[in-house]
Structures are given as structure tokens and as C-alpha cells.
Enzyme design. Structure first.
Site, PDB file in Angstrom:
ATOM      1  N   ARG A   1     -24.432  24.853 -20.854  1.00  0.00           N
ATOM      2  CA  ARG A   1     -23.385  25.767 -21.352  1.00  0.00           C
ATOM      3  C   ARG A   1     -23.800  27.219 -21.213  1.00  0.00           C
ATOM      4  O   ARG A   1     -22.963  28.100 -20.992  1.00  0.00           O
ATOM      5  CB  ARG A   1     -23.034  25.402 -22.790  1.00  0.00           C
ATOM      6  CG  ARG A   1     -22.155  24.136 -22.834  1.00  0.00           C
ATOM      7  CD  ARG A   1     -22.061  23.594 -24.209  1.00  0.00           C
ATOM      8  NE  ARG A   1     -21.052  22.545 -24.323  1.00  0.00           N
ATOM      9  CZ  ARG A   1     -20.977  21.725 -25.361  1.00  0.00           C
ATOM     10  NH1 ARG A   1     -21.851  21.816 -26.347  1.00  0.00           N
ATOM     11  NH2 ARG A   1     -20.039  20.808 -25.406  1.00  0.00           N
TER      12      ARG A   1
ATOM     13  N   ASN B   1     -16.291  25.761 -22.064  1.00  0.00           N
ATOM     14  CA  ASN B   1     -17.747  25.609 -22.170  1.00  0.00           C
ATOM     15  C   ASN B   1     -18.290  24.571 -21.186  1.00  0.00           C
ATOM     16  O   ASN B   1     -19.376  24.030 -21.373  1.00  0.00           O
ATOM     17  CB  ASN B   1     -18.176  25.336 -23.614  1.00  0.00           C
ATOM     18  CG  ASN B   1     -17.609  24.054 -24.178  1.00  0.00           C
ATOM     19  OD1 ASN B   1     -16.826  23.364 -23.519  1.00  0.00           O
ATOM     20  ND2 ASN B   1     -18.001  23.707 -25.390  1.00  0.00           N
TER      21      ASN B   1
ATOM     22  N   HIS C   1     -18.529  18.471 -21.869  1.00  0.00           N
ATOM     23  CA  HIS C   1     -18.444  17.772 -23.155  1.00  0.00           C
ATOM     24  C   HIS C   1     -19.455  16.642 -23.107  1.00  0.00           C
ATOM     25  O   HIS C   1     -19.684  16.051 -22.055  1.00  0.00           O
ATOM     26  CB  HIS C   1     -17.039  17.182 -23.359  1.00  0.00           C
ATOM     27  CG  HIS C   1     -16.983  16.188 -24.484  1.00  0.00           C
ATOM     28  ND1 HIS C   1     -16.812  16.569 -25.794  1.00  0.00           N
ATOM     29  CD2 HIS C   1     -17.119  14.834 -24.496  1.00  0.00           C
ATOM     30  CE1 HIS C   1     -16.847  15.483 -26.558  1.00  0.00           C
ATOM     31  NE2 HIS C   1     -17.021  14.421 -25.799  1.00  0.00           N
TER      32      HIS C   1
END
Ligand code: CMP
Length: 136
Positions: A105, A115, A118
Site C-alpha cells: 500500500r 489502496n 485487499h
């Protein structure tokens, strides 16, 4: 003692849009994750709402679901010793601004929404999330 786990990774629309999937795939491989399954898909907002149901009471839920369904994503089933925690470490903090140097990130994220990746946050959620995308 080994503790082999599987976890779900999503390469989010911002990263796919910037063609970062090969680079991110290499990051997983360089960190000894095995990529068991992978597919590129474009989900509907309704599917995103189901996937992120745990966040349904959060103020950012609608934007989050709009965003995840805004373009193609790459979903991966990753395997490694302690895969859930190891992937979280590799990703870094949710907000790229707070993420440590060298994390995905920090390197690729644009904002808390965009970002780039996941990852499942627990072994239980990993099972649910992997089933969501890979149950045939
Ligand atoms: P992710 O790990 O995919 O899980 C939920 C996502 O919600 C998170 O990454 C962020 O991209 C997004 N998000 C947006 N706002 C917030 C917030 N204030 N706190 C946590 N997550 C947020």
C-alpha cells in the site's frame, strides 16, 4: 511447526487500471506466497455490497462498493505459512499514508479508498472470502 493457510487477495481497480498486477504478483512470489488460483473479473455493485457486508454500517460503505465495482479487479487465492498475517504485513496499513516503507500500500496505494490491495483479516474471513470468489 508449520501453519499453512490460504487467504484472499484482491488487486483493486486503481492498481489494475495502472497495470500493476504483474508487479504485485511478483511481490507475492518474492515473498514466498503460492498463487493457487487467480482470475480477473468485473463485479457488479450488488456483488461488492455482498462482499463488503461486514462494513454495511460504516459511512464509507456506499463509496467502497461503488469503487470495487468501478473496474476490473484481480482476485487471488494465496497459500503460505501463516498466509493471513503474512499478507497483511506485506500490504501494510489500510491508509497508504500510514503504511510502512516497502509495503504494497505504501508503494502502490493512492488513498485510503484507492489502496490497491485487499487481504482477508482473519482465517475465518479468508474462508468466507475465498468461497465468495472461488466456489465453483
Ligand atoms: P479493505 O482492506 O479492502 O477493506 C475495506 C476498505 O474500506 C479498506 O480496505 C479501505 O479501502 C476502505 N475504507 C474507506 N474508508 C475507510 C476508513 N475510514 N477506514 C477503513 N477502511 C476504509
Amino acid at each position: 511447526m508449520s501453519n499453512i493457510e490460504q487467504t484472499l487477495s484482491i488487486i483493486k481497480p486503481d492498481a489494475v487500471e495502472r497495470n500493476l498486477q504483474d508487479q504485485i504478483r511478483s511481490e507475492f512470489k518474492n515473498n514466498n506466497f503460492e498463487i493457487i488460483k487467480e482470475k480477473k473479473i468485473h463485479i457488479s455493485k450488488e456483488e461488492a455490497e455482498k462482499f463488503y457486508k461486514v462494513h454495511e454500517t460504516k459511512p464509507f460503505y456506499n463509496d467502497l462498493c461503488e469503487y470495487l465495482s468501478s473496474g476490473p479487479i484481480v482476485v487471488m487465492m494465496l497459500k503460505k505459512d501463516n498466509a493471513v498475517l503474512e499478507n497483511r504485513k506485506l500490504m501494510g496499513s489500510t491508509n497508504p499514508k500510514d503504511a510502512d516503507e516497502g509495503t504494497l500500500r505504501k508503494k502502490y496505494g493512492i488513498s485510503i479508498d484507492k489502496n490497491s490491495v485487499h487481504g482477508s483479516d482473519s482465517v475465518e474471513n479468508a474462508k468466507v472470502e475465498l468461497d465468495f470468489f472461488f466456489k465453483d
